[in-house]
Design a protein around this motif. Structure first.
Motif, mmCIF file in Angstrom:
data_model
loop_
_atom_site.group_PDB
_atom_site.id
_atom_site.type_symbol
_atom_site.label_atom_id
_atom_site.label_comp_id
_atom_site.label_asym_id
_atom_site.label_seq_id
_atom_site.Cartn_x
_atom_site.Cartn_y
_atom_site.Cartn_z
ATOM 1 N N LYS A 1 0.832 -1.198 0.000
ATOM 2 C CA LYS A 1 0.000 0.000 0.000
ATOM 3 C C LYS A 1 0.871 1.253 0.000
ATOM 4 O O LYS A 1 2.052 1.210 0.406
ATOM 5 N N PRO A 2 0.308 2.382 -0.428
ATOM 6 C CA PRO A 2 1.047 3.652 -0.333
ATOM 7 C C PRO A 2 1.474 3.910 1.114
ATOM 8 O O PRO A 2 0.758 3.568 2.060
ATOM 9 N N GLN A 3 2.652 4.475 1.256
ATOM 10 C CA GLN A 3 3.266 4.814 2.543
ATOM 11 C C GLN A 3 3.892 3.615 3.243
ATOM 12 O O GLN A 3 4.595 3.788 4.243
ATOM 13 N N PHE B 1 12.628 -2.956 -11.898
ATOM 14 C CA PHE B 1 11.227 -2.662 -12.197
ATOM 15 C C PHE B 1 10.428 -2.511 -10.904
ATOM 16 O O PHE B 1 9.567 -1.626 -10.795
ATOM 17 N N ALA B 2 10.721 -3.351 -9.910
ATOM 18 C CA ALA B 2 10.011 -3.268 -8.627
ATOM 19 C C ALA B 2 10.258 -1.930 -7.950
ATOM 20 O O ALA B 2 9.326 -1.336 -7.374
ATOM 21 N N ILE B 3 11.490 -1.441 -7.989
ATOM 22 C CA ILE B 3 11.789 -0.147 -7.388
ATOM 23 C C ILE B 3 10.935 0.951 -8.013
ATOM 24 O O ILE B 3 10.289 1.746 -7.325
ATOM 25 N N GLN B 4 10.914 0.987 -9.327
ATOM 26 C CA GLN B 4 10.171 2.033 -10.023
ATOM 27 C C GLN B 4 8.675 1.957 -9.746
ATOM 28 O O GLN B 4 8.019 2.967 -9.467
ATOM 29 N N LEU B 5 8.117 0.753 -9.833
ATOM 30 C CA LEU B 5 6.676 0.609 -9.685
ATOM 31 C C LEU B 5 6.238 0.937 -8.257
ATOM 32 O O LEU B 5 5.249 1.658 -8.051
ATOM 33 N N ALA B 6 6.966 0.428 -7.270
ATOM 34 C CA ALA B 6 6.621 0.719 -5.879
ATOM 35 C C ALA B 6 6.753 2.209 -5.584
ATOM 36 O O ALA B 6 5.910 2.804 -4.892
ATOM 37 N N HIS B 7 7.803 2.827 -6.112
ATOM 38 C CA HIS B 7 8.006 4.264 -5.909
ATOM 39 C C HIS B 7 6.855 5.068 -6.514
ATOM 40 O O HIS B 7 6.303 5.974 -5.872
ATOM 41 N N ALA C 1 4.984 3.926 -2.317
ATOM 42 C CA ALA C 1 5.646 3.221 -1.229
ATOM 43 C C ALA C 1 7.042 3.794 -0.986
ATOM 44 O O ALA C 1 7.621 4.470 -1.841
ATOM 45 N N ARG C 2 7.572 3.516 0.195
ATOM 46 C CA ARG C 2 8.967 3.817 0.501
ATOM 47 C C ARG C 2 9.781 2.582 0.129
ATOM 48 O O ARG C 2 9.454 1.471 0.562
ATOM 49 N N VAL C 3 10.847 2.769 -0.646
ATOM 50 C CA VAL C 3 11.567 1.636 -1.226
ATOM 51 C C VAL C 3 12.972 1.524 -0.648
ATOM 52 O O VAL C 3 13.756 2.476 -0.691
ATOM 53 N N ALA C 4 13.279 0.347 -0.117
ATOM 54 C CA ALA C 4 14.644 -0.008 0.268
ATOM 55 C C ALA C 4 15.118 -1.105 -0.663
ATOM 56 O O ALA C 4 14.328 -1.925 -1.126
ATOM 57 N N THR C 5 16.416 -1.128 -0.935
ATOM 58 C CA THR C 5 16.925 -2.160 -1.830
ATOM 59 C C THR C 5 18.353 -2.533 -1.487
ATOM 60 O O THR C 5 19.085 -1.736 -0.893
ATOM 61 N N THR C 6 18.736 -3.749 -1.880
ATOM 62 C CA THR C 6 20.115 -4.200 -1.735
ATOM 63 C C THR C 6 20.753 -4.326 -3.116
ATOM 64 O O THR C 6 20.090 -4.630 -4.098
#
Length: 325
Positions: free
Chosen positions: A138-140, A155-161, A165-170
């Motif tokens: 969900k948003p936020q 793709f997941a980073i872009q779509l979630a952003h 959503a707040r995006v963390a990644t490794t």
């Protein structure tokens, strides 16, 4: 037709181009004349003999492609010879032609060229079905995407952003971390140098991740549970870190968390068709607007499939690798 054939299970060197009969469309199918095919980690496993295609699917490697409709089977509406499309496949993508269930065919989004469109089906269907349809991001909320520089991760980073959503990644190098940040990641974690659980807890004031998209499997299982927020959802889509791990059920219970493992390739055609329809409805408008785009590292001619596989195995790439015809 020309197609990439694996003479036997093994390394990239077992791949070569040979001749196979042209496919004909069964009822409910469309034959695509392939312009490009996308590489996926599962392709490497199939080449090694560890991931056979589902019953009835082509033995030719390749789980996504783009191309032009060459023939339409009985009972298919909405597609005509000459239409451009991209497709989610159970197999057969590394070839000049492939038969596809019509429901797994998607129009090429406006503004995306036909070759680049081959980079879309697997990443879009995987991310949308797992992060949003299954895990209900969900948003936020905060999502942790492992392997953010890969095709699915980018793709997941872009779509979630884009969906709030707040995006963390490794990722594993400073360049890849910078690329993830440019795509919209708010928190970037060097998995060689940092503990993603500690970094995530600090960055979220102890909250953790509401959703985790994991391609590692066993290696990250307990740490992923540790990184979950209360009522968090861990979605496992890969096994790069092994297939068997130990799970602290008490830790999961305390968080009222969920561990979900899914795959896309082995699902019934009806389920994959529903996912594709949802992708076209919800994701394609963002692609058309240029807000979410496939990240393509590079292309190889079909005859150089072995070199493309070697590059993917090395990890020295960001985004998708494509074979062109």
């Amino acid at each position: 037709m020309r197609a990439v054939i694996a003479a036997e299970p093994g390394g990239p060197e077992v791949l070569s181009v040979g001749e196979l009969p042209d496919p004909t469309p069964a009822p409910g199918e469309v034959v695509l004349r392939v312009a490009a095919a996308g590489l996926n980690r599962a392709d490497l496993l199939q080449r090694q003999g560890f991931y056979p295609p589902p019953p009835g699917a082509s033995d030719v490697i390749g789980m996504e492609c783009s191309g032009t409709v060459a023939a339409v089977g009985e009972g298919v509406d909405g597609w005509s010879v000459g239409d451009e499309a991209c497709a989610l496949l159970a197999g057969g993508g590394y070839a000049e032609q492939v038969a596809v269930p019509a429901g797994q065919l998607m129009p090429v989004p406006a503004g995306v060229d036909l070759v680049t469109a081959a980079a879309l089906p697997e990443v879009a269907a995987t991310v949308w079905s797992n992060v949003f349809m299954v895990a209900g991001l969900k948003p936020q909320e905060t999502v942790l995407v492992h392997g953010g520089a890969g095709g699915i991760g980018s793709f997941a980073i872009q779509l979630a952003h884009q969906l709030g959503a707040r995006v963390a990644t490794t990722a594993g190098t400073p360049d890849k971390l910078a690329a993830c940040a440019a795509l919209g990641a708010d928190i970037t974690i060097d998995y060689h140098e940092q503990d993603f659980v500690e970094v995530l807890r600090e960055a979220t004031d102890g909250h953790g991740a509401d959703v985790i998209l994991d391609n590692m499997g066993a290696k990250y299982l307990q740490r992923n549970v540790d990184a979950l927020a209360t009522e968090g959802r861990l979605v496992i889509i890969g096994m790069q870190g092994g297939t068997r791990g130990e799970l602290d059920i008490n830790a999961l219970l305390r968080k009222r968390g969920a561990v979900i493992a899914t795959n896309l390739r082995g699902r019934p055609t009806e389920e994959k068709s529903a996912i594709c329809a949802s992708v076209v409805e919800h994701v394609w408008p963002l692609v058309t607007e240029g807000l979410v785009q496939p990240v393509v590292h590079g292309t190889f001619p079909l005859a150089e499939a072995a070199a493309a596989h070697a590059l993917m195995e090395s990890g020295d790439h960001s985004g998708k690798i494509l074979l062109t015809l």
